[in-house]
Scaffold this active site. Structure first.
Site, PDB file in Angstrom:
ATOM      1  N   GLY A  10     -16.439  12.721  -1.339  1.00  0.00           N
ATOM      2  CA  GLY A  10     -17.233  13.192  -0.189  1.00  0.00           C
ATOM      3  C   GLY A  10     -16.469  14.203   0.650  1.00  0.00           C
ATOM      4  N   GLY A  13     -17.981  16.674   3.363  1.00  0.00           N
ATOM      5  CA  GLY A  13     -18.704  16.124   4.508  1.00  0.00           C
ATOM      6  C   GLY A  13     -17.986  16.366   5.830  1.00  0.00           C
ATOM      7  CB  ILE A  37     -22.503  14.750  -5.255  1.00  0.00           C
ATOM      8  CG1 ILE A  37     -23.525  14.711  -6.380  1.00  0.00           C
ATOM      9  CG2 ILE A  37     -23.167  15.010  -3.912  1.00  0.00           C
ATOM     10  CD1 ILE A  37     -24.486  13.538  -6.285  1.00  0.00           C
ATOM     11  CB  ILE A  52     -18.952   8.273  -6.033  1.00  0.00           C
ATOM     12  CG1 ILE A  52     -20.215   8.190  -5.177  1.00  0.00           C
ATOM     13  CG2 ILE A  52     -17.859   9.069  -5.355  1.00  0.00           C
ATOM     14  CD1 ILE A  52     -20.061   7.289  -3.985  1.00  0.00           C
ATOM     15  CE1 TYR A 140     -22.616   4.533   6.715  1.00  0.00           C
ATOM     16  CE2 TYR A 140     -22.964   3.812   8.969  1.00  0.00           C
ATOM     17  CZ  TYR A 140     -22.197   4.463   8.031  1.00  0.00           C
ATOM     18  OH  TYR A 140     -21.010   5.056   8.415  1.00  0.00           O
ATOM     19  CE  LYS A 144     -19.590   3.216   5.343  1.00  0.00           C
ATOM     20  NZ  LYS A 144     -18.605   3.868   4.480  1.00  0.00           N
TER      21      LYS A 144
HETATM   22  P1  NAD Z   1     -21.066  13.068   5.543  1.00  0.00           P
HETATM   23  O1  NAD Z   1     -22.471  12.641   5.323  1.00  0.00           O
HETATM   24  O2  NAD Z   1     -20.807  14.244   6.429  1.00  0.00           O
HETATM   25  O3  NAD Z   1     -20.366  13.372   4.158  1.00  0.00           O
HETATM   26  C1  NAD Z   1     -20.567  12.564   3.042  1.00  0.00           C
HETATM   27  C2  NAD Z   1     -20.295  13.383   1.806  1.00  0.00           C
HETATM   28  O4  NAD Z   1     -20.545  12.547   0.679  1.00  0.00           O
HETATM   29  C3  NAD Z   1     -21.185  14.612   1.676  1.00  0.00           C
HETATM   30  O5  NAD Z   1     -20.406  15.786   1.499  1.00  0.00           O
HETATM   31  C4  NAD Z   1     -22.036  14.323   0.438  1.00  0.00           C
HETATM   32  O6  NAD Z   1     -22.315  15.487  -0.334  1.00  0.00           O
HETATM   33  C5  NAD Z   1     -21.143  13.339  -0.313  1.00  0.00           C
HETATM   34  N1  NAD Z   1     -21.903  12.486  -1.236  1.00  0.00           N
HETATM   35  C6  NAD Z   1     -23.096  11.902  -1.043  1.00  0.00           C
HETATM   36  N2  NAD Z   1     -23.487  11.240  -2.152  1.00  0.00           N
HETATM   37  C7  NAD Z   1     -22.495  11.426  -3.061  1.00  0.00           C
HETATM   38  C8  NAD Z   1     -22.297  10.989  -4.397  1.00  0.00           C
HETATM   39  N3  NAD Z   1     -23.219  10.266  -5.061  1.00  0.00           N
HETATM   40  N4  NAD Z   1     -21.174  11.358  -5.024  1.00  0.00           N
HETATM   41  C9  NAD Z   1     -20.226  12.099  -4.386  1.00  0.00           C
HETATM   42  N5  NAD Z   1     -20.369  12.559  -3.135  1.00  0.00           N
HETATM   43  C10 NAD Z   1     -21.488  12.223  -2.487  1.00  0.00           C
HETATM   44  O7  NAD Z   1     -20.257  11.797   6.044  1.00  0.00           O
HETATM   45  P2  NAD Z   1     -18.980  11.751   6.990  1.00  0.00           P
HETATM   46  O8  NAD Z   1     -19.454  11.756   8.383  1.00  0.00           O
HETATM   47  O9  NAD Z   1     -17.986  12.762   6.555  1.00  0.00           O
HETATM   48  O10 NAD Z   1     -18.466  10.279   6.693  1.00  0.00           O
HETATM   49  C11 NAD Z   1     -17.467  10.002   5.721  1.00  0.00           C
HETATM   50  C12 NAD Z   1     -17.288   8.516   5.631  1.00  0.00           C
HETATM   51  O11 NAD Z   1     -16.917   7.994   6.908  1.00  0.00           O
HETATM   52  C13 NAD Z   1     -18.556   7.756   5.229  1.00  0.00           C
HETATM   53  O12 NAD Z   1     -18.207   6.705   4.376  1.00  0.00           O
HETATM   54  C14 NAD Z   1     -19.089   7.244   6.535  1.00  0.00           C
HETATM   55  O13 NAD Z   1     -19.802   6.064   6.351  1.00  0.00           O
HETATM   56  C15 NAD Z   1     -17.819   6.982   7.312  1.00  0.00           C
HETATM   57  N6  NAD Z   1     -18.040   7.048   8.749  1.00  0.00           N
HETATM   58  C16 NAD Z   1     -18.343   8.223   9.358  1.00  0.00           C
HETATM   59  C17 NAD Z   1     -18.555   8.255  10.726  1.00  0.00           C
HETATM   60  C18 NAD Z   1     -18.887   9.536  11.445  1.00  0.00           C
HETATM   61  O14 NAD Z   1     -19.191   9.498  12.634  1.00  0.00           O
HETATM   62  N7  NAD Z   1     -18.827  10.682  10.788  1.00  0.00           N
HETATM   63  C19 NAD Z   1     -18.462   7.072  11.465  1.00  0.00           C
HETATM   64  C20 NAD Z   1     -18.207   5.886  10.801  1.00  0.00           C
HETATM   65  C21 NAD Z   1     -17.956   5.883   9.444  1.00  0.00           C
HETATM   66  C1  AKB Z   2     -23.560   7.013  11.914  1.00  0.00           C
HETATM   67  O1  AKB Z   2     -24.046   7.268  13.034  1.00  0.00           O
HETATM   68  O2  AKB Z   2     -24.201   6.566  10.953  1.00  0.00           O
HETATM   69  C2  AKB Z   2     -22.071   7.183  11.738  1.00  0.00           C
HETATM   70  C3  AKB Z   2     -21.373   5.904  12.014  1.00  0.00           C
HETATM   71  C4  AKB Z   2     -21.041   5.527  13.392  1.00  0.00           C
HETATM   72  O3  AKB Z   2     -21.100   5.164  11.098  1.00  0.00           O
HETATM   73  N1  AKB Z   2     -21.642   8.239  12.593  1.00  0.00           N
END
Ligand code: NAD
Ligand code: AKB
Length: 317
Positions: A10, A13, A37, A52, A140, A144
């Protein structure tokens, strides 16, 4: 000593874009394999397209690059996840099992990002403790919470080194937010500079835990660097940054852009936000590996607006 080879899933992202660069700076550009992806030309370094869910391709990449650490970021987030719960479960869980099995086979160290979404019902909303009940309300959050348990299982049963943080909503200027409930806190800065106004999908006084990207990246690297014997938390560390409401972030922006206007049109994401903590107790992270956030709302707003102004002025030239 064997040199670490890092794989990020990912990587395109919101977090992956920034974390990949931080890991490249730390371990060397050629030591980090960014995967996603969605194909994207890497600004620098190695990029491999990887779904993945494709365990064979995943194993090929791990073997080819002799990976020693995985940062498993790929997932579907809270708001987007509600549109297709079964697909979200597949990606978030089957993807994690592919990662865990590879970690087991090749003794790979793993970072698994959890979330404040693991909480949902029957827990204290303020200063939510590390070991509060986990009764999530979104697919979600369920994925988690289950992911935390599976990581603990693989760690205990197979002796793997797996580390995890419950990130709050992350706010950064380098990348777009990807389908979460906390995304408004990123969008609002862009809207303030581009349009002078923002319509928020959460209500005025909805307080949520958030964190500035620089703090979130530092927390991730500090946790992965911490001596293993110091890490006593069995599932995933609560991580605190800043707690604020849409009204408070708007007021913070107005100290720089006095004419900025905000309106409120809560949608389905309000219910998700209402099921989450307002602030979390991260004493365990402070005690075990010395965690301390550095950015408050004022400092974050100043940096967000400065960096986004520079980005927009470059784009308009
Ligand atoms: P995002 O949605 O910006 O990025 C996720 C990435 O995963 C994307 O680039 C997407 O193309 C890729 N993806 C989706 N399906 C896929 C697959 N089948 N194979 C490979 N890649 C795939 O998410 P993010 O905000 O960068 O979050 C990253 C991680 O951190 C996640 O696990 C999320 O749950 C966790 N998280 C994020 C936040 C936040 O505020 N950003 C908060 C809590 C937890
Ligand atoms: C969401 O809002 O889904 C994420 C998170 C807090 O896990 N930013």
């Amino acid at each position: 000593m064997k040199q670490d080879r890092i794989l990020v899933t990912g990587a395109n992202g919101q977090i992956g874009t920034v974390l990949t660069q931080a890991l490249q700076a730390r371990y060397g550009v050629e030591q980090v394999v960014a995967t996603d992806i969605v194909a994207k030309e890497a600004k620098q370094g190695i990029f491999e397209t990887l779904d993945i869910l494709d365990g064979n391709r995943f194993a090929e990449i791990v073997k080819e690059y002799q990976i020693t650490q995985i940062y498993h970021l790929a997932a579907i987030l809270s708001a987007k996840g509600e549109a297709d719960p079964l697909l979200t479960w597949d990606i978030n869980m089957k993807g994690l099992f592919n990662v865990l099995e590879l970690c087991k086979e090749y003794q790979i160290k793993l970072f698994f990002p959890s979330s404040i979404a693991v909480f949902g019902e029957e827990f204290p909303k303020e200063n939510t403790p590390q070991y509060a009940p986990l009764l999530p309300t979104t697919v979600y959050g369920i994925s988690k919470s289950a992911g935390e348990n599976w990581c603990a299982y693989y760690r205990d049963r197979y002796g793997l080194d797996i580390r995890s943080l419950r990130y709050p909503g992350i706010i950064g200027h380098q990348s777009e937010a990807g389908g979460g409930t906390t995304d408004y806190a990123v969008e609002i800065y862009h809207a303030a500079l581009k349009d002078g106004q923002y319509t928020c999908f959460l209500s005025e006084h909805t307080v949520l835990p958030m964190i500035y990207m620089a703090d979130a990246i530092r927390a991730t690297i500090e946790l992965m660097d911490a001596p293993q014997e110091k890490l006593k938390t069995i599932n995933s560390y609560n991580l605190a940054g800043i707690s604020f409401s849409p009204a408070q972030i708007a007021a913070s922006i107005q100290t720089h852009i006095p004419s900025f206007q905000i309106a409120y049109e809560p949608d389905f994401r309000q219910k998700i936000a209402d099921s989450w903590p307002q602030s979390v107790d991260d004493q365990a992270a402070q005690n075990d590996w010395g965690w301390q956030a550095q950015y408050d709302l004022k400092a974050m707003t100043a940096e967000m607006l400065k960096n986004l102004r520079e980005r927009y002025s470059v784009l308009s030239k």
